[in-house]
Design a protein around this motif. Structure first.
Motif, PDB file in Angstrom:
ATOM      1  N   ARG A 220       0.841  -1.197   0.000  1.00  0.00           N
ATOM      2  CA  ARG A 220       0.000   0.000   0.000  1.00  0.00           C
ATOM      3  C   ARG A 220       0.874   1.244   0.000  1.00  0.00           C
ATOM      4  NH1 ARG A 220      -3.929   1.855   4.835  1.00  0.00           N
ATOM      5  NH2 ARG A 220      -1.963   1.772   5.933  1.00  0.00           N
ATOM      6  N   GLY A 221       1.931   1.211   0.792  1.00  0.00           N
ATOM      7  CA  GLY A 221       2.845   2.352   0.830  1.00  0.00           C
ATOM      8  C   GLY A 221       3.372   2.666  -0.562  1.00  0.00           C
TER       9      GLY A 221
ATOM     10  N   ALA B 295      -6.912   1.780   1.012  1.00  0.00           N
ATOM     11  CA  ALA B 295      -7.483   1.313   2.282  1.00  0.00           C
ATOM     12  C   ALA B 295      -8.481   0.195   2.019  1.00  0.00           C
ATOM     13  CB  ALA B 295      -8.153   2.478   3.002  1.00  0.00           C
ATOM     14  N   ILE B 296      -9.275   0.362   0.970  1.00  0.00           N
ATOM     15  CA  ILE B 296     -10.256  -0.667   0.651  1.00  0.00           C
ATOM     16  C   ILE B 296      -9.570  -1.975   0.256  1.00  0.00           C
ATOM     17  CG2 ILE B 296     -12.027  -1.330  -1.013  1.00  0.00           C
ATOM     18  CD1 ILE B 296     -12.916   1.551  -1.047  1.00  0.00           C
ATOM     19  N   LEU B 297      -8.541  -1.836  -0.575  1.00  0.00           N
ATOM     20  CA  LEU B 297      -7.850  -3.046  -1.025  1.00  0.00           C
ATOM     21  C   LEU B 297      -7.166  -3.752   0.141  1.00  0.00           C
ATOM     22  CD1 LEU B 297      -6.320  -1.754  -4.349  1.00  0.00           C
ATOM     23  CD2 LEU B 297      -8.199  -3.349  -4.047  1.00  0.00           C
ATOM     24  N   LEU B 298      -6.547  -2.955   1.000  1.00  0.00           N
ATOM     25  CA  LEU B 298      -5.867  -3.546   2.151  1.00  0.00           C
ATOM     26  C   LEU B 298      -6.858  -4.334   2.995  1.00  0.00           C
ATOM     27  CD1 LEU B 298      -3.187  -3.706   3.762  1.00  0.00           C
ATOM     28  CD2 LEU B 298      -4.027  -1.798   5.099  1.00  0.00           C
ATOM     29  N   GLU B 299      -7.999  -3.706   3.222  1.00  0.00           N
ATOM     30  CA  GLU B 299      -9.017  -4.356   4.046  1.00  0.00           C
ATOM     31  C   GLU B 299      -9.520  -5.633   3.364  1.00  0.00           C
ATOM     32  OE1 GLU B 299      -9.978  -4.042   6.947  1.00  0.00           O
ATOM     33  OE2 GLU B 299     -11.867  -5.154   7.003  1.00  0.00           O
TER      34      GLU B 299
ATOM     35  N   LEU C  43      -6.179  11.646  -2.694  1.00  0.00           N
ATOM     36  CA  LEU C  43      -7.235  11.181  -1.796  1.00  0.00           C
ATOM     37  C   LEU C  43      -7.821   9.864  -2.279  1.00  0.00           C
ATOM     38  CD1 LEU C  43      -9.013  11.656   0.637  1.00  0.00           C
ATOM     39  CD2 LEU C  43     -10.591  12.920  -0.817  1.00  0.00           C
ATOM     40  N   SER C  44      -8.081   9.785  -3.588  1.00  0.00           N
ATOM     41  CA  SER C  44      -8.694   8.536  -4.040  1.00  0.00           C
ATOM     42  C   SER C  44      -7.696   7.397  -3.913  1.00  0.00           C
ATOM     43  CB  SER C  44      -9.240   8.664  -5.463  1.00  0.00           C
ATOM     44  OG  SER C  44      -8.210   8.963  -6.345  1.00  0.00           O
ATOM     45  N   GLY C  45      -6.408   7.710  -4.038  1.00  0.00           N
ATOM     46  CA  GLY C  45      -5.402   6.678  -3.778  1.00  0.00           C
ATOM     47  C   GLY C  45      -5.525   6.154  -2.364  1.00  0.00           C
TER      48      GLY C  45
END
Ligand SMILES: Nc1ncnc2c1ncn2[C@@H]1O[C@H](COP(=O)(O)OP(=O)(O)OP(=O)(O)O)[C@@H](O)[C@H]1O
Ligand SMILES: Nc1ncnc2c1ncn2[C@@H]1O[C@H](COP(=O)(O)OP(=O)(O)OP(=O)(O)O)[C@@H](O)[C@H]1O
Ligand SMILES: [Mg+2]
Ligand SMILES: [Mg+2]
Lengths: 627, 630
Positions: A255-256, B135-139, B128-130
């Motif tokens: 993610r980073g 965050a969505i993908l991580l989750e 922001l959309s990044g």
């Protein structure tokens, strides 16, 4: 597999670890796709031409619309109206057709490119030596076969076409602007210089980030794959959380990197959108002044500005086109890192005709002969001693030789040298007098059949798993092999030999798996048989039965059997003791028991003093459990 | 790029976004050509994909709204440009001729200001959309991973690792594609469509409404396209899973593949899955081409129609020429974003097929679930032995496939006893052990630990109670120390080394190139089979459980090594309950009690000495084993 990589020197092949991102330009990386693109070049061209024509008709249609209004309508000319209407309709349908055609031309060819690249990668990987697979994480290979390939296909489908189309549109637009007013045009084009510099700066940074993210994606897949394959361990220790934390940490790294990419892209867009607007604002002001001073006309200014505004999209699109091209370039690099690796047969010397092995008259029945064989794993640290330091061993034709040695002494390694899963570093191995390096691999592996210590089965049926050893063996051979391995249990399975054994055969018991692996080794009645600890998971009774049956098979076969137990050793005519990287004693079981204290200790466990005692070591004396 | 689907109102579009669900989510995975990984398919509960997306987006609602506001303002700022140009020409030039620089300066400043705002907003929007997307993908990744870990072995045996991998890699990538590229385009398309639609109606309501009526045919095309591509993308998701299954299986079994010359046969099989996947993709693109062409054609036909009708109106005098002129130019722009919408729909369809698969996986209930209200094991007094009593109470078990492996039986193992289990291969020894380790739940009856049903213990509690060294020793890539520390992650280096020393593994580990920090590579391939078993053993010792299960834990060791382990076990197992499965009966001698299993039943049960001196099976086995020794 395709031929292009064979001609390459493939220098990376010997790198100890997956190569680091190369620093050459994205264009050079992308050019390496040519062999795959070549067969579809005309489709790509057709698609590009359609896209161009569609863009053109998009320019023409507004003109026609204007004509309709200015001409027939203004002059109340009904006939003219119909004519123009039909023209409009035809143009509209043409444009729609071109839009569809652009995609239609490339849909199948590009799918073909993706398929071919993936098939080549798969084929290549199957042919790369085991040592290559030892050092590459599985997720890295998988991500190359899936997401990278997807990235490349997408690049060929859109960014590539639009890079061409948009730059043509852009150049045409610039041309128009220069004919309208060269001073204003100069002002507008001026920011191109910093833009190009910024873009190349961006390209470098973005490339690095894209590469990093692709690699991290691969690492993430590795952690995932291991945690699924090792699910039994994780469950038995209740370590889901630990593994989940590890996965999460890895995912957060990714993610980073992705956020870094997003920030780079955001900056690039800002520049790409901002700079031209700045230039437009300036040329607006200058243009107004010029018009006020009468050095140009208002009409020209309007024409100029509307052309400039219509170029917004081609310029802005540069942002994602660049980003995509960079990602495709690093994906291509990653693909070729594998494709450039040296296949197992790259440095084979002149290979004798396969038939020579049988035809060679002189030393025909010589059995397996190892002479001064030396080997070390490619990743062993420099300076450490070789694992095998000069193995001399002769297994006579038709003889069964047991190979014994302490845990970690190199028995499995030695067996892997025979079918050339690893290449020896020195000395020579001959089968019936022929150096194994002169036998084509496929032939060699047909001659030498193996049962690995880890009975790897595949998710297929029992018979497919067993017949892997001899694809065209008749039904009776299968039955015979199952009988030899005492694998009669398969007949009791729900669908007999057609029962699926599940991933890695894990829906069978340990001993059942091992017996299938044994059946697989003997099914083809091979001339040379290598069995690595083939009875370790069997109970005493079954072991005795297997041995009995196996003796008949072994009678006519030259065999090397790795053994840990006296019971397995008894299968063999003679025993060889492997210690310190060489064969230190050969003889019958009883001879060695008599004469060799080391062997005695190895077989009975009783310490007979001397060097052999050291190994079981201090550990046991104070073997208290750690709390 | 451009084009549109102004047929959807803004509200509908938002719904579309949230939806990501398919109309018939209960459809099963299409049957791909037979091959590995064709396990049973998981039915997707209706609405699961939509619920998944909603729960993923939920926490970011505020950010999503902020992003929408940003992009709206940014678009507005961009649209102002042309207005300012016309102002500059209409007012700026005459003013300048009158030597009044005011309007020009104002316009230029305004233009540059708008440009600056648009630029900055664009930049913030992408960032922001990044943040939201990642965050969505991580989750999503986290959920898939945790769920896969929570699912029982029984599930993993059917589903295969490759398919789980494809869910968490390829399917997630597909969703990422939608998030990254789709949303921004969709938002700007909606904005421009709404803006132009309002303008058109204001200019002339008759022509405006007539133009907007094109919603109907284009909506129909969209529906048809979505239906077609839904089937195609489902096929594509199933096929990619096949590709991954085959790929990982080959790479994991590369030695047998090469030794048995499977390369050509594998390539053939791989070509089938690979072809199926790329073919589905090609069909997806083709149906998109068709969709783009037909909606573009409709749009252009509509434009012609409206223009001709407008011209007729002008001829009749009920419409001003100027209005028609303006109308015609805007009309064209209304239909501009067709391509963008098609691309969005394409990623959307593909992502929703992926979400469907992911939701199916996530909706699958573990068949060996964590208890809702866990019960704690009874506390131990200071001087009590560490072991705990085990009770199999009316237990019977059968695997999902196949007949009953363990017929109903009772078995009691008092705390601190070490029990050896012997018997023919396939008798059900490992199965018994796996029930005790709660890899599976018994089909009948219950297994208890100190009187507590295993089903009522939380995972950490269960693993303090029971730990199993499985028959297949599996090491993770990572250092030796890390592998041992799986037994107890908070153990210090000294404790790890101590555990290794206790079973005589210290010497060989210390002799590795980097000692305990040597990377053992995937599946522990860097060390020998016997060494792997030692590491797996050390791991179990470090875990220090009340009940230790050893399933053939020394089968690949040499005799001296095995004896060293046995001597160590005498100390290690003191006071601990142990279940030791072994074919080498030397191990049995350290046990307090022996169970002989045959065809799933315990046929003999007693102290080793008693059984040996008897005339039963064990006496026979023991006799045979004695003879097999030197
Ligand atoms: N792929 C590899 N890369 C580097 N070193 C390796 C690799 N495989 C094995 N080794 C090392 O080589 C040595 C010999 O390993 P090998 O598997 O041949 O032992 P073995 O005699 O078969 O032992 P066992 O009886 O336990 O099966 C070990 O010390 C091991 O650490
Ligand atoms: N996951 C599974 N799914 C279906 N059947 C299974 C599964 N695991 C084992 N079996 C079957 O259950 C029976 C008992 O297997 P189990 O593994 O308990 O035998 P075992 O006594 O441990 O044998 P071994 O000594 O060979 O390890 C066998 O017939 C086996 O084929
Ligand atoms: Mg070995
Ligand atoms: Mg077992």
């Amino acid at each position: 597999m395709s031929t292009q990589q064979d001609s390459r020197p493939a220098p990376e092949a010997s790198d100890p670890s997956p190569p680091q991102p190369a620093s050459h330009s994205a264009t050079r990386s992308l050019l390496r796709l040519w062999p795959y693109v070549r067969p579809i070049r005309w489709f790509l061209t057709a698609s590009t031409v359609s896209a161009l024509l569609a863009s053109l008709s998009a320019l023409v249609i507004p003109l026609v619309l204007k004509n309709v209004v200015d001409g027939p309508v203004a002059h109340r000319d009904t006939g003219g109206l119909w004519r123009q209407g039909v023209l409009l309709l035809v143009l509209g349908l043409l444009e729609a057709g071109l839009f569809g055609l652009r995609r239609w031309f490339v849909a199948r060819p590009l799918a073909g490119v993706e398929r071919q690249m993936r098939a080549d990668l798969y084929a290549k990987l199957q042919r790369l030596p085991v040592s290559f697979h030892d050092r590459w994480a599985s997720g890295q290979l998988l991500s190359r076969a899936t997401s990278d390939m997807y990235t490349i296909r997408l690049f060929l489908a859109f960014p590539l076409v639009f890079l061409i189309v948009n730059s043509m549109v852009f150049l045409t637009g610039i041309g128009i602007m220069f004919t309208l007013d060269w001073q204003l045009a100069l002002i507008t084009v001026l920011p191109a210089a910093p833009l190009i510099i910024l873009c190349s700066y961006f390209e470098r940074r973005y490339s690095a980030a894209a590469r990093l993210s692709q690699d991290q994606n691969g690492d993430l897949a590795t952690v995932l794959e291991e945690s699924v394959l090792g699910i039994r361990i994780l469950k038995s220790f209740g370590r889901h959380r630990t593994m989940a934390a590890r996965y999460r940490a890895q995912a957060e790294l990714l993610r980073g990197t992705e956020l870094k990419k997003a920030r780079l892209l955001a900056d690039l867009w800002a520049v790409i959108v901002g700079l031209p607007e700045l230039a437009l604002g300036t040329s607006l002001a200058v243009g107004v002044v010029q018009v006020a001073h009468g050095s140009t006309t208002a009409g020209t200014l309007v024409g100029f500005l509307s052309t400039a505004l219509s170029l917004r999209w081609p310029v802005e699109s540069l942002g994602w086109l660049l980003a995509y091209s960079n990602e495709a370039a690093t994906a291509t690099d990653r693909f070729y890192e594998v494709m450039d690796a040296r296949p197992a047969d790259a440095e084979d010397g002149p290979v004798r005709d396969g038939s020579a092995v049988q035809a060679a008259p002189a030393p025909a029945r010589d059995g397996i002969r190892l002479a001064d064989v030396r080997f070390r794993y490619p990743d062993a640290p420099a300076g450490s001693p070789d694992l095998l330091t000069g193995v001399d061993l002769h297994v006579r034709s038709g003889e069964t030789m047991a190979l014994v040695g302490l845990t970690g002494s190199g028995k499995t390694t030695l067996t892997a040298l025979l079918p050339r899963l690893y290449e020896i570093d020195g000395g020579r191995i001959t089968l019936d007098g022929t150096d194994i390096r002169e036998i084509p691999r496929a032939r060699l592996r047909a001659l030498v059949s193996m049962a690995f210590e880890d009975p790897t089965l595949f998710s297929a049926s029992v018979s497919e798993n067993v017949l892997m050893g001899a694809p065209d063996a008749p039904e009776e051979a299968l039955e015979r092999a199952l009988d030899v391995a005492q694998a009669q249990f398969v007949r009791a399975l729900p669908e007999g030999t057609r029962t699926q054994v599940g991933e890695q055969g894990l829906s069978l018991s340990g001993g059942q798996r091992q017996r299938l692996a044994l059946a697989r080794a003997v099914v083809g009645a091979p001339e040379f048989l290598v069995l690595d600890d083939p009875l370790s998971a069997l109970d005493v009774h079954t072991e005795a039965l297997v041995e009995q049956a196996l003796r008949q098979v072994l009678a006519g076969t030259t065999a090397l059997v790795v053994a840990h137990r006296p019971s397995t050793v008894l299968l063999a005519d003679r025993v060889a003791l492997l210690a310190d990287g060489r064969i230190t004693a050969v003889g019958t079981h009883h001879e060695l028991l008599e004469s060799n204290p080391e062997y005695r200790e190895l077989m009975s466990g009783e310490r007979t003093g001397g060097q052999a005692g050291e190994r079981t070591g201090e550990g046991t004396e104070d073997g208290s459990l750690v709390r | 790029m451009s084009v549109t689907e102004r047929d959807l109102t803004e509200a509908e579009q938002t719904e579309l976004l949230e939806e990501a669900a398919l109309q018939e989510p209960d459809l099963q995975e299409d049957k791909a050509p037979a091959g590995p990984g064709d396990g049973e398919d998981i039915p997707v509960p209706p609405g699961a994909p939509r619920a998944l997306l909603r729960s993923l987006l939920g926490p970011h609602r505020a950010r999503v709204v902020l992003a929408m506001v940003m992009i709206t303002i940014q678009q507005a700022a961009l649209q102002v440009g042309p207005l300012l140009v016309s102002y500059a020409i209409d007012r700026g030039i005459p003013a300048l001729r009158a030597h009044d620089w005011g309007p020009l300066i104002a316009v230029t400043a305004g233009y540059l200001g708008c440009a600056a705002v648009a630029t900055l907003l664009q930049r913030s929007f992408i960032r922001l959309s990044g943040v939201i997307n990642q965050a969505i993908l991580l989750e999503m990744r986290r959920r898939i991973f945790r769920h896969a870990q929570a699912l029982s072995l029984d599930f993993h045996e059917r589903y295969t690792s490759g398919r789980i991998i494809s869910r968490a890699t390829s399917d997630v990538d597909t969703v990422r594609e939608l998030l990254n590229e789709g949303l921004q385009e969709l938002l700007s398309v909606i904005l421009s469509v709404v803006y132009i639609a309002v303008l058109l109606i204001v200019m002339d309501w008759r022509l405006g409404l007539a133009s907007l009526a094109s919603v109907v045919p284009i909506y129909l095309f969209t529906r048809g396209y979505r239906r077609r591509s839904q089937a195609i993308y489902r096929r594509s998701r199933t096929a990619v899973a096949q590709v991954i299954v085959r790929f990982t299986e080959t790479m994991n079994g590369i030695r047998p593949v090469q030794a048995f010359r499977r390369e050509a046969a594998n390539e053939e099989a791989f070509a089938v899955s690979n072809g199926e996947y790329t073919d589905a993709n090609a069909q997806g693109l083709l149906s998109m081409a068709q969709f783009v062409a037909s909606s573009r054609a409709t749009a252009n036909i509509w434009i012609t129609g409206v223009v001709v009708w407008g011209a007729v109106l002008v001829t009749q005098g009920s419409l001003q020429l100027g209005v028609l002129a303006a109308f015609v130019l805007y009309l064209r722009r209304l239909f501009d974003p067709v391509d963008q919408v098609a691309m969005f729909l394409n990623s959307y369809q593909s992502a929703s097929a992926a979400l469907e698969k992911i939701a199916g996986l996530l909706a699958h209930e573990p068949s060996v679930p964590e208890p809702g209200e866990p019960v704690a094991l009874p506390a131990k007094t200071e001087d009590a032995i560490p072991g705990r009593a085990v009770d199999f109470d009316g237990v019977a078990f059968s695997y999902r496939t196949g007949k009953q492996v363990l017929p109903r039986f009772d078995l009691r193992i008092p705390a601190g006893q070490s029990v050896a289990v012997v018997g023919a291969t396939g008798a059900g020894k490992s199965t018994l052990a796996k029930l005790l380790a709660r890899f599976y739940d018994p089909t009948e009856g219950k297994v208890t630990l100190d009187g507590v049903d295993l089903r009522e213990l939380s995972t950490p509690e269960l693993r303090r109670g029971v730990v199993m060294v499985t028959q297949e020793s599996f090491l993770f890539s990572g250092t030796v120390a890390e592998n041992i520390a799986i037994g107890r992650p908070d153990a210090s280096r000294e404790e790890v080394e101590e555990a290794a020393r206790a079973i005589g593994a210290f010497e060989f580990i210390a002799a590795l190139p980097e000692g305990f920090d040597t990377d053992v590579r995937k599946r522990g391939g860097r060390i020998s089979a016997g060494q792997r078993q030692l590491v797996a053993f050390a791991r179990a010792l470090l875990a220090d459980p009340a009940v230790l299960i050893l399933d053939e834990a020394t089968s690949s060791l040499d005799v001296p090594g095995e004896q060293a382990v046995q001597r160590a076990m005498a100390t290690v197992l003191a006071g601990r309950t142990a279940v030791i499965i072994a074919h080498r009966l030397s191990t049995v001698e350290i046990a307090d009690r022996v169970l002989v299993m045959d065809q799933g039943q315990v046929v003999e049960d007693g102290a080793p000495a008693d059984l040996v001196s008897g005339t039963g099976r064990f006496a026979g086995l023991h006799q045979a084993w004695r003879e097999s020794l030197v």
